[in-house]
Motif scaffolding. Structure first.
Motif, PDB file in Angstrom:
ATOM      1  N   SER A 167     -52.334   0.634 -16.527  1.00 19.49           N
ATOM      2  CA  SER A 167     -53.038   1.322 -17.608  1.00 19.49           C
ATOM      3  C   SER A 167     -54.528   1.482 -17.327  1.00 19.49           C
ATOM      4  O   SER A 167     -55.208   2.224 -18.021  1.00 19.49           O
ATOM      5  CB  SER A 167     -52.847   0.569 -18.927  1.00 19.49           C
ATOM      6  OG  SER A 167     -53.397  -0.729 -18.816  1.00 19.49           O
ATOM      7  N   GLY A 168     -55.054   0.798 -16.319  1.00 19.02           N
ATOM      8  CA  GLY A 168     -56.473   0.932 -15.993  1.00 19.02           C
ATOM      9  C   GLY A 168     -57.353   0.132 -16.942  1.00 19.02           C
ATOM     10  O   GLY A 168     -56.889  -0.525 -17.864  1.00 19.02           O
ATOM     11  N   ILE A 169     -58.616   0.200 -16.687  1.00 17.86           N
ATOM     12  CA  ILE A 169     -59.603  -0.514 -17.500  1.00 17.86           C
ATOM     13  C   ILE A 169     -60.551   0.509 -18.100  1.00 17.86           C
ATOM     14  O   ILE A 169     -61.129   1.321 -17.390  1.00 17.86           O
ATOM     15  CB  ILE A 169     -60.393  -1.518 -16.639  1.00 17.86           C
ATOM     16  CG1 ILE A 169     -59.441  -2.560 -16.058  1.00 17.86           C
ATOM     17  CG2 ILE A 169     -61.504  -2.168 -17.447  1.00 17.86           C
ATOM     18  CD1 ILE A 169     -60.074  -3.453 -15.011  1.00 17.86           C
ATOM     19  N   VAL A 170     -60.712   0.474 -19.405  1.00 19.76           N
ATOM     20  CA  VAL A 170     -61.629   1.398 -20.073  1.00 19.76           C
ATOM     21  C   VAL A 170     -63.021   0.783 -20.053  1.00 19.76           C
ATOM     22  O   VAL A 170     -63.236  -0.300 -20.587  1.00 19.76           O
ATOM     23  CB  VAL A 170     -61.178   1.664 -21.529  1.00 19.76           C
ATOM     24  CG1 VAL A 170     -62.203   2.529 -22.246  1.00 19.76           C
ATOM     25  CG2 VAL A 170     -59.804   2.291 -21.550  1.00 19.76           C
ATOM     26  N   GLU A 171     -63.952   1.469 -19.379  1.00 17.15           N
ATOM     27  CA  GLU A 171     -65.338   0.989 -19.321  1.00 17.15           C
ATOM     28  C   GLU A 171     -66.150   1.476 -20.497  1.00 17.15           C
ATOM     29  O   GLU A 171     -67.069   0.797 -20.941  1.00 17.15           O
ATOM     30  CB  GLU A 171     -66.011   1.484 -18.040  1.00 17.15           C
ATOM     31  CG  GLU A 171     -65.815   0.586 -16.862  1.00 17.15           C
ATOM     32  CD  GLU A 171     -66.701   1.013 -15.713  1.00 17.15           C
ATOM     33  OE1 GLU A 171     -67.936   1.058 -15.871  1.00 17.15           O
ATOM     34  OE2 GLU A 171     -66.152   1.296 -14.653  1.00 17.15           O
TER      35      GLU A 171
END
Length: 68
Positions: free
Chosen positions: A5-9
């Protein structure tokens, strides 16, 4: 099934868009901590990697081809 899902910065707002011939140019608000941003950087936005074309203190601009 596994999904990355990735990382939201950060989150940003769509400030403007302009229809071009077979493309769309969008301007998105630039997070204040993106202090090392350079033209040509790749930023993933909603899963699509977009190339920074221009930027200033408040915004970043990208052009999306129809395929995007």
């Amino acid at each position: 099934m596994m999904m990355f899902s990735g990382i939201v910065e950060a989150t940003g707002k769509l400030l403007s868009w302009k229809n071009l011939d077979r493309a769309v140019q969008v301007q998105i608000s630039k997070p204040i901590f993106f202090d090392d941003l350079k033209t040509g950087d790749s930023i993933a936005i909603n899963g699509a990697c977009l190339t920074v074309e221009t930027f200033d203190q408040e915004s970043m601009s990208f052009t999306l081809a129809m395929e995007t």
